[in-house]
Design an enzyme around this catalytic site. Structure first.
Site: not given
Ligand code: ATP
Ligand code: MG
Length: 513
Positions: A376-377
């Protein structure tokens, strides 16, 4: 004898000054009951949560349950030397472990004591660090922005991991979870030449929880054979160790990493695995008679994992800019990611790499399911060239899988479908990778580009692996400038693309001839 008031005063003063240094606060209690590695102690009125208790005879305990009339403690070590009626003292501190670069290359237990037979580890006065502590606050952090290269093509291209991130590795038994970690550790040699004293060298920590001693030994051997051990720390709490050691080992490893992170270094820590840690915690808590909740886990099992994983961070510039990346592992049963512990850890981490048995058994190794794996990052943690090349890869593969499933039913395929399948097969083949062969990112880029551009559509499927190896070797020996410019400038330019197209064509003619 004459007593001079001034003399008396000096003597008293000196005594008082000397005394304050020796003053130690402790309260004393007695053991009410002991067994199964836990003890109940009466009389420790001012005992703190997680305080270390001294049971005498060199046995220590950890206060976990503070009840109205007694304290429930877990023993760190054998309970054979403790009996009812024994005296117990509080110590005023929480458990600490030795930290620092001197731990590199060593195998230690959950309390940081060497278990590799290479002698004691030197511990300086400032090296001890409590195993639990405050994790960095929001202002003390900064967003993840540098890549942590795993050297695994399927991960670095589609599920990139950034320094300071928490990425879960999840899958059934024997799906290559540990192999993924070992390869990542081996690949870190590229960051600092394998010298732990080089400030750029990423330090790797492997926490083995509840595994067979032989499995841990095999991991250490593999790290040693591949020259990775000098910058690795292995914290081992095998299945034969006390349950208390098994759940504390993760925090001990985290403290060792945090010390280096706070000194501005980069650390990657793997917890293998958190499901076994939760089982050990459950065992201790049920013996201490804490009320069981869902699946008989105590109510704070979420906190057990969240407070551990919160310690992974990318620190702000003011704090030195160090990072600690966490790679927790969770074993699933029959691929069930919706069980209690897997869902907990999925919700705490910044993404997961899902390894699937069916892919593994079909020979797709590493068995990464690209459809449901995410980071997600991590996108901001890819180098620009890799970002450009791998941008459409995930969608391309998803389309390929759909087409391939459909194509099984008929033989009449139009040209576009046929070529999409050909391309997909080549890309799938390119993403396969044997163990202990991490690939530097610049070599990943040229290989993946060759596949994605369609240049190798006419190379037979069973020769793709061979082609990739030889093509990269060819670039390394005769066109090192291409790889060097990717490594140093990290950009993918039109000129570079043209050059890669030409070189690939040239090499292919030679390869297929
Ligand atoms: P466990 O659940 O027992 O801990 P695991 O998921 O950690 O298993 P590994 O021990 O890493 O799995 O790997 C299982 C087996 O698969 C090992 O024998 C390993 O050598 C093999 N293996 C793993 N990855 C690969 C790969 N990329 N290529 C070939 N073999 C592999
Ligand atoms: Mg394993």
């Amino acid at each position: 004898m004459d007593l001079k008031p001034s003399e008396v005063a000096t003597v008293l003063k000196a005594e008082i000054e000397g005394f304050s240094g020796r003053m130690q606060k402790s309260s004393v209690g007695t053991v009410l009951m002991v067994g199964d590695g836990v003890a109940r102690v009466h009389g420790l009125d001012d005992c703190m949560m997680s305080e270390m208790l001294d049971f005498g005879n060199g046995v220590n305990g950890l206060a976990l349950n503070l009840e109205e009339d007694n304290v429930g403690a877990v023993l760190l070590g054998s309970d054979a030397k403790v009996k009812e009626g024994d005296t117990v003292r509080t110590t005023g501190r929480i458990i600490s472990v030795p930290t620092g670069l001197q731990m590199c290359g060593r195998v230690v237990d959950a309390l940081g004591r060497a278990v590799d037979g290479k002698g004691d580890i030197k511990v300086g006065p400032n090296d001890m660090r409590p195993i639990e502590g405050r994790s960095p606050t929001v202002p003390e952090r900064q967003p993840v922005k540098e890549p942590l290269q795993t050297g695994i093509k399927a991960v670095d291209s589609m599920i990139p991991i950034g320094r300071g991130q928490r990425e879960l590795i999840i899958g059934d038994r024997q799906t290559g979870k540990t192999a993924l970690i070992i390869d990542t550790f081996i690949n870190q040699k590229l960051t600092g030449g394998g010298d732990p004293n080089n400030p750029n060298q990423v330090i790797c920590i492997y926490v083995a929880v509840g595994q067979k001693q032989s499995t841990v030994k095999a991991v250490v051997d593999k790290l040693e054979q591949n020259g990775a051990m000098p910058y690795c720390i292995v914290v081992s709490a095998p299945a034969s160790a006390e349950a208390s050691m098994q759940f504390l080992a993760c925090y001990a490893g985290a403290s060792m990493g945090e010390r280096l992170r706070d000194e501005g270094r980069h650390v990657v820590i793997a917890y293998d695995d958190l499901y076994k840690q939760a089982l050990a915690y459950r065992q201790v808590m049920l013996l201490l008679r804490r009320p069981p909740g869902r699946e008989a886990f105590p109510g704070d099992v979420f906190n057990l994992h969240s407070r551990l994983l919160e310690r992974a961070a990318k620190l702000s510039k003011e704090k030195g800019g160090g990072s600690m990346t966490a790679l927790p592992v969770v074993e699933t049963q029959e691929g069930d990611v919706s069980a209690y512990i897997p869902t907990n850890v999925i919700s705490i981490t910044d993404g997961q790499i899902f390894l699937e048995s069916s892919l593994f058994n079909a020979g797709q190794r590493p068995a990464v399911n690209a459809g449901i794996s995410v980071s997600r990052v991590g996108g901001s943690a890819q180098i620009p060239a890799m970002k450009k090349i791998s941008g459409g890869l995930r969608i391309q593969l998803a389309q390929f899988r759909e087409l391939a499933a459909f194509a099984q039913f008929g033989s009449d395929l139009d040209k576009a479908t046929q070529s999409a399948i050909t391309r997909g097969q080549r890309m799938t083949e390119l993403l396969k990778q044997p163990e202990f062969e991490p690939v530097p990112v610049e070599e990943q880029i040229v290989a993946l580009y060759a596949g994605a551009s369609g240049a190798i559509d006419d190379v037979p499927l069973n020769r793709i692996y061979e082609f990739e190896k030889q093509y990269v070797a060819f670039l390394r020996s005769s066109h090192a400038d291409v790889l060097a410019s990717l490594r140093d400038e990290k950009k993918w330019t039109d000129a570079l693309q043209k050059k890669c197209d030409e070189l690939c064509k040239q090499f292919k003619a030679q390869f297929l001839a």
